[in-house]
Design an enzyme around this catalytic site. Structure first.
Site, PDB file in Angstrom:
ATOM      1  N   ARG A  45      66.287  47.617  56.843  1.00 40.53           N
ATOM      2  CA  ARG A  45      66.711  48.703  56.012  1.00 40.53           C
ATOM      3  C   ARG A  45      66.871  49.995  56.798  1.00 40.53           C
ATOM      4  NH1 ARG A  45      62.014  47.561  51.690  1.00 40.53           N
ATOM      5  NH2 ARG A  45      61.215  46.388  53.448  1.00 40.53           N
ATOM      6  N   GLY A  46      66.237  50.050  57.963  1.00 46.58           N
ATOM      7  CA  GLY A  46      66.108  51.312  58.694  1.00 46.58           C
ATOM      8  C   GLY A  46      67.397  52.039  59.032  1.00 46.58           C
ATOM      9  N   GLU A 101      71.687  50.072  64.709  1.00 44.57           N
ATOM     10  CA  GLU A 101      70.238  49.914  64.558  1.00 44.57           C
ATOM     11  C   GLU A 101      69.579  51.294  64.568  1.00 44.57           C
ATOM     12  OE1 GLU A 101      67.813  48.569  63.505  1.00 44.57           O
ATOM     13  OE2 GLU A 101      66.970  47.070  64.856  1.00 44.57           O
ATOM     14  N   ASP A 102      68.470  51.428  63.879  1.00 43.12           N
ATOM     15  CA  ASP A 102      67.799  52.729  63.870  1.00 43.12           C
ATOM     16  C   ASP A 102      66.947  52.928  65.122  1.00 43.12           C
ATOM     17  OD1 ASP A 102      66.164  50.701  62.955  1.00 43.12           O
ATOM     18  OD2 ASP A 102      65.019  51.966  61.604  1.00 43.12           O
ATOM     19  N   ASP A 105      62.390  49.081  69.709  1.00 47.21           N
ATOM     20  CA  ASP A 105      60.984  49.230  70.054  1.00 47.21           C
ATOM     21  C   ASP A 105      60.648  48.116  71.062  1.00 47.21           C
ATOM     22  OD1 ASP A 105      58.497  50.624  68.229  1.00 47.21           O
ATOM     23  OD2 ASP A 105      57.973  48.901  69.418  1.00 47.21           O
ATOM     24  N   LYS A 133      62.746  53.492  72.309  1.00 45.32           N
ATOM     25  CA  LYS A 133      61.387  53.725  72.809  1.00 45.32           C
ATOM     26  C   LYS A 133      61.148  52.754  73.966  1.00 45.32           C
ATOM     27  CE  LYS A 133      58.491  54.404  68.852  1.00 45.32           C
ATOM     28  NZ  LYS A 133      57.334  53.855  68.120  1.00 45.32           N
ATOM     29  N   PHE A 154      54.779  57.437  66.885  1.00 44.61           N
ATOM     30  CA  PHE A 154      55.088  56.768  65.641  1.00 44.61           C
ATOM     31  C   PHE A 154      56.025  57.664  64.838  1.00 44.61           C
ATOM     32  CE2 PHE A 154      53.509  54.780  61.530  1.00 44.61           C
ATOM     33  CZ  PHE A 154      54.544  53.858  61.592  1.00 44.61           C
ATOM     34  N   ASP A 161      60.736  54.142  58.069  1.00 48.75           N
ATOM     35  CA  ASP A 161      59.607  54.269  57.131  1.00 48.75           C
ATOM     36  C   ASP A 161      58.249  54.255  57.817  1.00 48.75           C
ATOM     37  OD1 ASP A 161      59.846  51.401  57.818  1.00 48.75           O
ATOM     38  OD2 ASP A 161      58.229  51.162  56.362  1.00 48.75           O
ATOM     39  N   ARG A 167      61.407  57.358  54.295  1.00 43.67           N
ATOM     40  CA  ARG A 167      62.746  57.013  54.794  1.00 43.67           C
ATOM     41  C   ARG A 167      63.752  58.110  54.450  1.00 43.67           C
ATOM     42  NH1 ARG A 167      63.124  51.439  56.346  1.00 43.67           N
ATOM     43  NH2 ARG A 167      61.738  50.069  55.187  1.00 43.67           N
TER      44      ARG A 167
END
Ligand code: PRP
Length: 179
Positions: A45-46, A101-102, A105, A133, A154, A161, A167
């Site tokens: 969902r990001g 993509e958001d 990681d 990141k 973070f 989220d 969000r």
């Protein structure tokens, strides 16, 4: 489980994000200048906020589709298992595809999705991630375009989220626990 108290400090402003998207959209337009119709694939969902802003800057014929992959539960640590919860509606064989993509990681989500979509033989596939990141990477994965490279903090907001909250913040913030 009770939520630890936290505050959110702004890290990347809405204005900075908008300016960066404008730059990236210029590069993407150039890359896909000869495309018939670009399939822009948002990873749910990001990416829902990012893709909405990005496609409106593209000024190209686009089709929008979504794929939902999950590697996190409600925790802050990613698990290594990537599940496809919702597949694309359309075919991408022979098409030009931009995956949106958001955040990258560990890299597991994108590498899984890339492998899956490569197998469907698009004509060309590129990946854009708003945030990267690199300190957290566990598998080799690099988007073709990255909005911002960030330290191992973070982050929340602009689609991302924290336990399904925040969000809808218009900026990228950093979670700071206050207990
Ligand atoms: C998050 C984020 C990326 C992925 C990145 O998604 O949106 O898709 O994890 O992590 P990785 O590089 O370690 O794989 P999540 O599974 O939390 O789902 P969401 O987009 O619905 O929030």
């Amino acid at each position: 489980m009770p939520q630890r108290p936290y505050v959110i400090d702004e890290m990347i402003s809405a204005k900075q994000i908008a300016a960066r998207i404008e730059e990236l959209a210029g590069e993407i337009r150039h890359e896909f200048a000869d495309t018939d119709k670009l399939v822009v694939v948002g990873l749910l969902r990001g990416s829902f906020v990012f893709i909405a802003d990005l496609v409106r800057e593209l000024d190209l014929p686009v089709e929008v589709d979504f794929l939902e992959a999950s590697s996190y539960g409600n925790a802050t640590e990613s698990s290594r298992e990537v599940r496809i919860l919702k597949d694309l509606r359309g075919e991408i064989a022979g098409r030009d595809v931009l995956v949106v993509e958001d955040i990258v990681d560990t890299g597991y989500t994108l590498s899984h999705v890339k492998h899956l979509l490569d197998g469907r033989q698009p004509r060309k596939m590129k990946i854009i991630a708003l945030l990267d990141k690199p300190a957290r990477r566990e598998v080799e994965m690099q988007a073709d375009w990255t909005g911002f490279t960030i330290p191992d903090e973070f982050v929340v907001g602009y689609g991302i989220d924290f336990a399904q909250r925040n969000r809808n913040l218009p900026f990228i913030g950093k979670v700071r626990f206050t207990d």
